[in-house]
Design a protein around this motif. Structure first.
Motif, PDB file in Angstrom:
ATOM      1  N   SER A   1     -23.687  56.960  99.123  1.00 57.27           N
ATOM      2  CA  SER A   1     -23.445  56.395  97.799  1.00 57.27           C
ATOM      3  C   SER A   1     -22.864  57.462  96.884  1.00 57.27           C
ATOM      4  N   SER A   2     -21.859  57.084  96.125  1.00 61.41           N
ATOM      5  CA  SER A   2     -21.289  58.039  95.180  1.00 61.41           C
ATOM      6  C   SER A   2     -22.042  58.048  93.856  1.00 61.41           C
ATOM      7  N   VAL A   3     -22.990  57.117  93.660  1.00 60.55           N
ATOM      8  CA  VAL A   3     -23.785  57.131  92.428  1.00 60.55           C
ATOM      9  C   VAL A   3     -25.199  57.664  92.664  1.00 60.55           C
ATOM     10  N   ASP A   4     -25.590  57.784  93.908  1.00 64.18           N
ATOM     11  CA  ASP A   4     -26.900  58.347  94.254  1.00 64.18           C
ATOM     12  C   ASP A   4     -26.750  59.094  95.574  1.00 64.18           C
ATOM     13  N   GLY A   5     -26.641  60.395  95.486  1.00 68.54           N
ATOM     14  CA  GLY A   5     -26.368  61.206  96.671  1.00 68.54           C
ATOM     15  C   GLY A   5     -27.466  61.168  97.710  1.00 68.54           C
ATOM     16  N   ASP A   6     -28.667  60.726  97.327  1.00 71.66           N
ATOM     17  CA  ASP A   6     -29.747  60.627  98.307  1.00 71.66           C
ATOM     18  C   ASP A   6     -29.619  59.379  99.181  1.00 71.66           C
ATOM     19  N   ARG A   7     -28.832  58.426  98.730  1.00 71.16           N
ATOM     20  CA  ARG A   7     -28.711  57.149  99.439  1.00 71.16           C
ATOM     21  C   ARG A   7     -27.562  57.214 100.448  1.00 71.16           C
ATOM     22  N   MET A   8     -27.933  57.079 101.711  1.00 71.84           N
ATOM     23  CA  MET A   8     -26.934  57.034 102.782  1.00 71.84           C
ATOM     24  C   MET A   8     -27.155  55.779 103.603  1.00 71.84           C
ATOM     25  N   TYR A   9     -26.094  55.340 104.247  1.00 71.86           N
ATOM     26  CA  TYR A   9     -26.173  54.253 105.212  1.00 71.86           C
ATOM     27  C   TYR A   9     -25.467  54.713 106.487  1.00 71.86           C
ATOM     28  N   GLN A  10     -25.909  54.168 107.603  1.00 69.90           N
ATOM     29  CA  GLN A  10     -25.153  54.425 108.816  1.00 69.90           C
ATOM     30  C   GLN A  10     -25.190  53.219 109.741  1.00 69.90           C
ATOM     31  N   GLN A  11     -24.025  52.966 110.347  1.00 73.97           N
ATOM     32  CA  GLN A  11     -23.953  52.008 111.442  1.00 73.97           C
ATOM     33  C   GLN A  11     -24.128  52.796 112.727  1.00 73.97           C
ATOM     34  N   ASN A  12     -25.123  52.397 113.471  1.00 72.97           N
ATOM     35  CA  ASN A  12     -25.477  53.083 114.707  1.00 72.97           C
ATOM     36  C   ASN A  12     -25.112  52.191 115.884  1.00 72.97           C
ATOM     37  N   HIS A  13     -25.102  52.749 117.058  1.00 72.92           N
ATOM     38  CA  HIS A  13     -24.886  51.945 118.266  1.00 72.92           C
ATOM     39  C   HIS A  13     -25.948  50.856 118.382  1.00 72.92           C
ATOM     40  N   VAL A  14     -27.127  51.165 117.918  1.00 75.39           N
ATOM     41  CA  VAL A  14     -28.226  50.192 117.945  1.00 75.39           C
ATOM     42  C   VAL A  14     -28.850  50.083 116.554  1.00 75.39           C
TER      43      VAL A  14
ATOM     44  N   ARG B   1     -30.680  52.982 106.849  1.00 73.48           N
ATOM     45  CA  ARG B   1     -30.537  53.472 105.477  1.00 73.48           C
ATOM     46  C   ARG B   1     -31.399  54.715 105.323  1.00 73.48           C
ATOM     47  N   SER B   2     -30.908  55.648 104.522  1.00 73.33           N
ATOM     48  CA  SER B   2     -31.711  56.811 104.159  1.00 73.33           C
ATOM     49  C   SER B   2     -31.792  56.905 102.650  1.00 73.33           C
ATOM     50  N   ASP B   3     -32.999  57.197 102.150  1.00 72.46           N
ATOM     51  CA  ASP B   3     -33.184  57.384 100.710  1.00 72.46           C
ATOM     52  C   ASP B   3     -33.431  58.846 100.365  1.00 72.46           C
ATOM     53  N   ASP B   4     -33.283  59.718 101.364  1.00 73.77           N
ATOM     54  CA  ASP B   4     -33.522  61.145 101.122  1.00 73.77           C
ATOM     55  C   ASP B   4     -32.403  61.993 101.740  1.00 73.77           C
TER      56      ASP B   4
ATOM     57  N   ASP C   1     -22.579  50.950  92.836  1.00 70.51           N
ATOM     58  CA  ASP C   1     -23.907  50.348  92.978  1.00 70.51           C
ATOM     59  C   ASP C   1     -24.575  50.879  94.246  1.00 70.51           C
ATOM     60  N   ARG C   2     -25.669  51.586  94.075  1.00 63.47           N
ATOM     61  CA  ARG C   2     -26.319  52.227  95.220  1.00 63.47           C
ATOM     62  C   ARG C   2     -26.951  51.234  96.186  1.00 63.47           C
ATOM     63  N   GLU C   3     -27.152  50.004  95.744  1.00 66.79           N
ATOM     64  CA  GLU C   3     -27.814  49.019  96.597  1.00 66.79           C
ATOM     65  C   GLU C   3     -26.832  48.219  97.457  1.00 66.79           C
ATOM     66  N   THR C   4     -25.552  48.345  97.166  1.00 71.41           N
ATOM     67  CA  THR C   4     -24.572  47.487  97.823  1.00 71.41           C
ATOM     68  C   THR C   4     -23.815  48.252  98.904  1.00 71.41           C
ATOM     69  N   PHE C   5     -23.713  47.582 100.039  1.00 74.49           N
ATOM     70  CA  PHE C   5     -23.169  48.227 101.233  1.00 74.49           C
ATOM     71  C   PHE C   5     -22.560  47.148 102.116  1.00 74.49           C
ATOM     72  N   TYR C   6     -21.502  47.513 102.832  1.00 72.36           N
ATOM     73  CA  TYR C   6     -20.757  46.556 103.669  1.00 72.36           C
ATOM     74  C   TYR C   6     -20.711  47.045 105.114  1.00 72.36           C
ATOM     75  N   VAL C   7     -20.707  46.086 106.027  1.00 71.85           N
ATOM     76  CA  VAL C   7     -20.651  46.432 107.442  1.00 71.85           C
ATOM     77  C   VAL C   7     -19.959  45.294 108.188  1.00 71.85           C
ATOM     78  N   ILE C   8     -19.367  45.624 109.319  1.00 74.86           N
ATOM     79  CA  ILE C   8     -18.719  44.606 110.155  1.00 74.86           C
ATOM     80  C   ILE C   8     -19.388  44.615 111.525  1.00 74.86           C
ATOM     81  N   PRO C   9     -20.377  43.739 111.742  1.00 71.38           N
ATOM     82  CA  PRO C   9     -21.040  43.688 113.055  1.00 71.38           C
ATOM     83  C   PRO C   9     -20.074  43.186 114.127  1.00 71.38           C
TER      84      PRO C   9
END
Lengths: 87, 359
Positions: free
Chosen positions: B210-223, B227-230, B256-264
């Motif tokens: 997230s560019s508005v909250d550096g602690d917030r990360m998301y990742q698409q994994n193989h499985v 989300r990370s909050d730290d 918006d730190r809560e909004t995230f997009y992914v393509i399953p």
């Protein structure tokens, strides 16, 4: 002077590079070195570190498959071929 | 006038799609880079240059650069090779990251090269030597068919010596001292296979922050989605509500730190959109719930895939989303994903999509 024929994929990468040129070279590696001196970076397009000829690039000297250390005669013809690959 | 420029890396060169702030009409330019396969094209907001990671089957790997938004291009691979590391060979430049004129190139076999002169020359920055798992990824027997590489690099916008790197099939690593030392950041991730090391052995496909909250990360994994909050120290799975746990592309909302997009995608060999129904999925509550976004997308017989760098989001007030498919279509949304239109239809297979706002 050896006659050197280059693949069509090379001139667009190096402004001023012709498809055919004459070089006073003693080996294939010398051809590559002289090309690289005039068009910096050209060696990397034909050879890998080692050095070794790239897997999909073939050199022929007087119609025989050649390596970097293949010697050239005074009037040798050197063909650099981009092997059939891709799609 | 504000220009919105979408950079599209394809199997046959780089293309640029350009529009204004409204993003209704698009102009296509290209192909650039002499039709070389382009794996990732990025824009440096600091200098205005475009860089494209490319690998020709005939002429090897190089980074192409354009200082003028695609009007002129040059390429270089000076220094972009493992010269003295035994059998370790560089087979491909797979990913780029750029910040204020400093360019990092992630390559296969795994390593990161840097350029400080605008892509004219490169030097090896790190191979992450000694990290758990490196004995495997540095084994030439794994290359190919493993094609293990550095599949992503992400700079910290505030700290120049801090960035993250994904080692394909191994996991996420963070450095805070410009690659002198690394820390695996994979705690809490799921792996459905045996692992040799406690800290690695995870298949991280895509990392966003997230560019508005550096602690917030998301990742698409193989499985799974996580989300990370730290800031990546620990991860929590947020897959529930998505049609599959597998995918590559992902994007975070810029405001918006809560909004995230992914393509399953289907996780098998096909790796195309489930049921041939093209969709982007959005969460507005950090993964508690998911919403299918498909208005304007083909919802039947759309057997398309999207790769790890295949989706991007711009920074306009109403952010625009873009994704490119394995079959050469680029879809765009100017309303945060609520509706979509096809802005390019017949490009070569698409490897990457990035977007830049240029004044």
């Amino acid at each position: 002077m050896a006659e050197v024929y280059l693949p069509s994929t090379l001139p667009p990468l190096f402004p001023g590079l012709p498809r055919r040129l004459e070089l006073d070279a003693s080996t294939v590696d010398d051809v590559v070195a002289q090309l690289d001196a005039s068009w910096p970076g050209l060696r990397d397009r034909l050879c890998e570190p080692g050095p070794a000829i790239r897997p999909h690039i073939h050199f022929y000297v007087d119609k025989e498959r050649a390596a970097l250390d293949t010697p050239l005669e005074a009037r040798s013809r050197v063909d650099v071929i981009a092997a059939i690959s891709g799609g | 006038m504000v220009r919105t420029v979408v950079l599209v890396g394809t199997r046959k060169g780089c293309f640029l799609l350009e529009s204004d702030e409204a993003r209704r009409e698009w102009e296509l330019r290209g192909p650039f880079c002499e039709g070389w396969p382009v794996y990732h094209a990025v824009h440096d907001a600091g200098t205005g240059s475009i860089y494209a990671a490319a690998a020709s089957e005939w002429h090897g790997s190089a980074v192409w650069r354009s200082p003028d938004l695609g009007q002129t291009w040059e390429h270089s691979s000076e220094g972009l090779a493992y010269e003295s590391e035994g059998e370790k060979k560089m087979s491909k430049v797979s990913n780029l990251a750029v910040k204020n004129g400093r360019l990092l190139a992630g390559v296969e076999m795994p390593g990161i090269f840097e350029s400080k002169d605008g892509g004219q020359s490169f030097s090896l920055l790190t191979t992450l030597a000694g990290q758990p798992g490196s004995e495997g990824w540095d084994d030439p027997a794994n290359q190919p068919p493993g094609h293990l590489g550095i599949s992503a690099i992400m700079f910290d916008p505030e700290q120049d010596e801090r960035f993250w790197a994904i080692v394909q099939g191994v996991g996420l690593f963070e450095t805070q001292d410009d690659a002198k030392s690394w820390t695996p950041r994979n705690k809490g991730l799921r792996a459905d296979w045996p692992r040799e090391h406690e800290d690695v052995g995870f298949c991280v496909h895509k990392l966003t922050r997230s560019s508005v909250d550096g602690d917030r990360m998301y990742q698409q994994n193989h499985v799974g989605m996580h989300r990370s909050d730290d800031c990546g120290h620990t991860w929590t799975e947020i897959t529930e509500g998505l049609p599959t746990e597998f995918g590559f592309a992902a994007a975070t909302h810029p405001h918006d730190r809560e909004t995230f997009y992914v393509i399953p995608l289907d996780p098998g060999h096909g790796r195309t959109m489930p049921d041939g129904h093209a969709s982007v999925w959005r969460t507005r509550d950090a993964g508690e719930s998911w919403q299918r976004l498909d208005k304007g997308l083909p919802t039947e017989d759309a057997w398309v895939g999207v790769l790890r760098e295949g989706m991007a989001i711009d920074t306009h007030e109403a952010p625009g989303l873009y994704f490119g498919t394995s079959t050469g279509q680029v879809f765009a949304s100017a309303d945060e994903g609520d509706s979509w239109s096809e802005i390019a239809s017949y490009l070569p297979a698409i490897s990457s999509v990035e977007v830049a706002i240029v004044d």
